[in-house]
Design a protein around this motif. Structure first.
Motif, PDB file in Angstrom:
ATOM      1  N   GLU A   1      37.852  46.392  20.450  1.00 29.08           N
ATOM      2  CA  GLU A   1      39.076  46.650  21.229  1.00 29.08           C
ATOM      3  C   GLU A   1      39.592  45.362  21.859  1.00 29.08           C
ATOM      4  OE1 GLU A   1      39.132  50.939  23.260  1.00 29.08           O
ATOM      5  OE2 GLU A   1      37.237  49.891  23.609  1.00 29.08           O
TER       6      GLU A   1
ATOM      7  N   LYS B   1      43.243  42.699  21.083  1.00 26.13           N
ATOM      8  CA  LYS B   1      44.214  42.285  22.107  1.00 26.13           C
ATOM      9  C   LYS B   1      44.158  40.790  22.400  1.00 26.13           C
ATOM     10  CE  LYS B   1      45.741  46.445  23.225  1.00 26.13           C
ATOM     11  NZ  LYS B   1      47.157  46.822  23.140  1.00 26.13           N
TER      12      LYS B   1
ATOM     13  N   PHE C   1      46.776  43.496  29.544  1.00 27.30           N
ATOM     14  CA  PHE C   1      46.696  43.836  28.120  1.00 27.30           C
ATOM     15  C   PHE C   1      45.454  44.636  27.748  1.00 27.30           C
ATOM     16  CE2 PHE C   1      50.007  40.683  27.820  1.00 27.30           C
ATOM     17  CZ  PHE C   1      50.774  41.120  26.759  1.00 27.30           C
ATOM     18  N   LEU C   2      44.447  44.688  28.617  1.00 25.21           N
ATOM     19  CA  LEU C   2      43.251  45.460  28.282  1.00 25.21           C
ATOM     20  C   LEU C   2      43.387  46.924  28.680  1.00 25.21           C
ATOM     21  CD1 LEU C   2      40.368  42.915  28.928  1.00 25.21           C
ATOM     22  CD2 LEU C   2      41.481  43.546  26.799  1.00 25.21           C
ATOM     23  N   GLU C   3      44.626  47.357  28.887  1.00 24.18           N
ATOM     24  CA  GLU C   3      45.023  48.759  29.002  1.00 24.18           C
ATOM     25  C   GLU C   3      44.253  49.574  30.054  1.00 24.18           C
ATOM     26  OE1 GLU C   3      44.946  50.420  25.093  1.00 24.18           O
ATOM     27  OE2 GLU C   3      46.655  49.233  24.426  1.00 24.18           O
TER      28      GLU C   3
ATOM     29  N   ASP D   1      44.089  52.186  33.212  1.00 21.62           N
ATOM     30  CA  ASP D   1      44.939  53.301  33.640  1.00 21.62           C
ATOM     31  C   ASP D   1      45.642  52.980  34.953  1.00 21.62           C
ATOM     32  OD1 ASP D   1      44.210  55.409  31.583  1.00 21.62           O
ATOM     33  OD2 ASP D   1      42.236  54.840  32.328  1.00 21.62           O
TER      34      ASP D   1
ATOM     35  N   LYS E   1      56.311  42.632  32.527  1.00 23.12           N
ATOM     36  CA  LYS E   1      55.159  43.295  31.899  1.00 23.12           C
ATOM     37  C   LYS E   1      54.730  44.508  32.706  1.00 23.12           C
ATOM     38  CE  LYS E   1      51.783  43.953  29.053  1.00 23.12           C
ATOM     39  NZ  LYS E   1      52.066  44.533  27.727  1.00 23.12           N
TER      40      LYS E   1
ATOM     41  N   ILE F   1      54.433  48.333  31.511  1.00 27.64           N
ATOM     42  CA  ILE F   1      53.198  49.100  31.668  1.00 27.64           C
ATOM     43  C   ILE F   1      53.486  50.472  32.265  1.00 27.64           C
ATOM     44  CG2 ILE F   1      51.096  49.248  33.075  1.00 27.64           C
ATOM     45  CD1 ILE F   1      50.750  46.250  32.635  1.00 27.64           C
TER      46      ILE F   1
ATOM     47  N   ASP G   1      54.268  52.575  28.928  1.00 31.22           N
ATOM     48  CA  ASP G   1      52.934  53.085  28.629  1.00 31.22           C
ATOM     49  C   ASP G   1      52.486  54.197  29.569  1.00 31.22           C
ATOM     50  OD1 ASP G   1      53.014  51.059  26.778  1.00 31.22           O
ATOM     51  OD2 ASP G   1      51.775  49.670  27.943  1.00 31.22           O
TER      52      ASP G   1
ATOM     53  N   ARG H   1      51.380  53.946  32.591  1.00 32.49           N
ATOM     54  CA  ARG H   1      50.234  53.613  33.429  1.00 32.49           C
ATOM     55  C   ARG H   1      50.695  53.299  34.857  1.00 32.49           C
ATOM     56  NH1 ARG H   1      47.604  49.003  30.288  1.00 32.49           N
ATOM     57  NH2 ARG H   1      49.394  49.069  28.898  1.00 32.49           N
TER      58      ARG H   1
END
Length: 418
Positions: free
Chosen positions: A142, A146, A182-184, A186, A208, A212, A216, A218
């Motif tokens: 993962e 990224k 970028f490491l997603e 929550d 960014k 997010i 996304d 988040r």
């Protein structure tokens, strides 16, 4: 969906000591626990006001904080230095535990609390990307997927295989933010550290964070003293003062509340939050419209009058007085200075009056910063000394008003049709 919930969060510290304090205090706590009693030191402690003398050896950095954050929301947390913002973020990030209360979260949390947080200085930038990803619970595959995006966004590709200890503070922030974003996670928790980066990176980082939250779905918790960034990014805000929540709600109202804290008085005799040698200093200020009783109005005469304490009886040629007018998110609207006009008077300076014949500020709240030099030495400087409100007026004499969101400044102009 609620993704984070803070219930009755409080954090107590003991002043001047590392740890819990003396052995006797530890024994008292232990004995209270054995008997099923409450910690006796939770009943004591003073309010967290950094500018006052302590009246207790315990202080509440936070006291009874309650709020909920929904998925995809961007929550701004604002307040003065020492209000408890960073302490709250450390509790939310599990860096420290609350004295009382509970944090409930769903999903992974990534935090950027201080420059280089979570980075090992002896490891390279690339190695730290994998270290941080592992801490967040991500697999090597993962992280690798990224890696290129993180390095590209940070703008540190040339140095990515160099130990982080050789990075500047700005480079560390760039890489740390890229990793966190970028490491997603929550929930992304960002403290004031973005201020270390340059303007170009701050713009990228805010963009960014918007992606997010909006793209996304988040959640972002954002602490900053940059009110323009808070207004553009956040969907809701909390204002902290002395460790307590004084407002929670709409961002613009929160910003006004934050800026208005301790700014209601125009008597500066005992004003502490100022810099300079004090040879000349402001002791009183007043704002008026076209008459002394009228509030300022667009298109009408406008005056700001300062009463000064002039200890050594300086005259006008020796004194330079500037005022800066900002809007409610800290953007500069105007700068007025006595240095722009002739200063040939030998009169002893006791009052200075700035007068505008036709006020060209639109409806809104504005903040005044004052700056006095005496013979090129700083005498008195007060950041956001006071605020004033302007009411709308018929600036163009046509009966048509300009919406304040369209323009803060009104300008005389002509149109020709040929």
């Amino acid at each position: 969906m609620t993704i984070l919930k803070a219930e009755n969060i409080s954090k107590q510290y003991r002043l001047g000591l590392v740890g819990t304090g003396t052995l006797s205090h530890d024994l008292n706590r232990w004995w209270a626990g054995i008997r099923g009693k409450e910690d006796p030191y939770l009943k004591v402690g003073s309010v967290n006001d950094r500018s006052t003398k302590a009246d207790s050896e315990y202080v509440w950095a936070l006291k009874d904080i309650n709020f909920e954050v929904q998925q995809g929301e961007v929550l701004g947390i604002i307040g003065k230095n020492g209000a408890g913002k960073s302490t709250l973020l450390k509790i939310l990030s599990r860096v420290t535990i609350p004295t009382t209360g509970e944090i409930k979260t769903k999903g992974r949390i990534a935090s950027l609390l201080e420059v280089g947080t979570g980075f090992h200085p002896e490891l390279t930038g690339r190695e730290n990307i994998y270290l941080n990803g592992a801490i967040l619970g991500m697999s090597k595959a993962e992280i690798k997927s990224k890696e290129a995006e993180i390095i590209d966004f940070s703008g540190c590709e040339r140095y990515v295989d160099t130990p982080v200890k050789r990075y500047s503070s700005g480079m560390r922030v760039r890489l740390a933010f890229a990793v966190a974003a970028f490491l997603e996670p929550d929930i992304l928790v960002i403290d004031e550290v973005l201020a270390v980066g340059d303007a170009e990176f701050q713009k990228k980082a805010i963009g960014k964070m918007q992606d997010i939250s909006k793209g996304d779905g988040r959640t972002v918790l954002f602490v900053s003293h940059n009110m323009a960034a808070v207004k553009s990014l956040c969907t809701r805000a909390i204002v902290l003062e002395h460790g307590k929540t004084v407002f929670e709600g709409a961002v613009e109202i929160a910003i006004n509340k934050y800026l208005d804290i301790d700014k209601t008085s125009l008597d500066f005799t005992y004003f502490k939050d100022r810099k300079g040698n004090g040879e000349i200093k402001i002791i009183e200020a007043s704002v008026s419209g076209f008459s002394e009783e009228q509030v300022p109005q667009s298109s009408k005469k406008f005056k700001i009058k300062f009463k000064l304490e002039n200890l050594n009886r300086y005259n006008a040629t020796e004194v330079a007085f500037d005022i800066r007018i900002d809007d409610n998110i800290g953007q500069r609207i105007a700068w007025l200075s006595t240095t722009l006009l002739e200063r040939n008077s030998n009169n002893i300076v006791e009052f200075i009056i700035f007068e505008i014949e036709k006020l060209n500020l639109n409806k809104g709240v504005y903040y005044v910063t004052t700056f006095i030099l005496v013979n090129n030495e700083l005498s008195d400087w007060i950041q956001n000394a006071f605020s004033f409100e302007v009411v709308e007026g018929d600036y163009y004499g046509t009966g048509k008003l300009v919406p304040s969101h369209q323009s803060k400044v009104l300008m005389d102009f002509k149109v020709e049709y040929l």
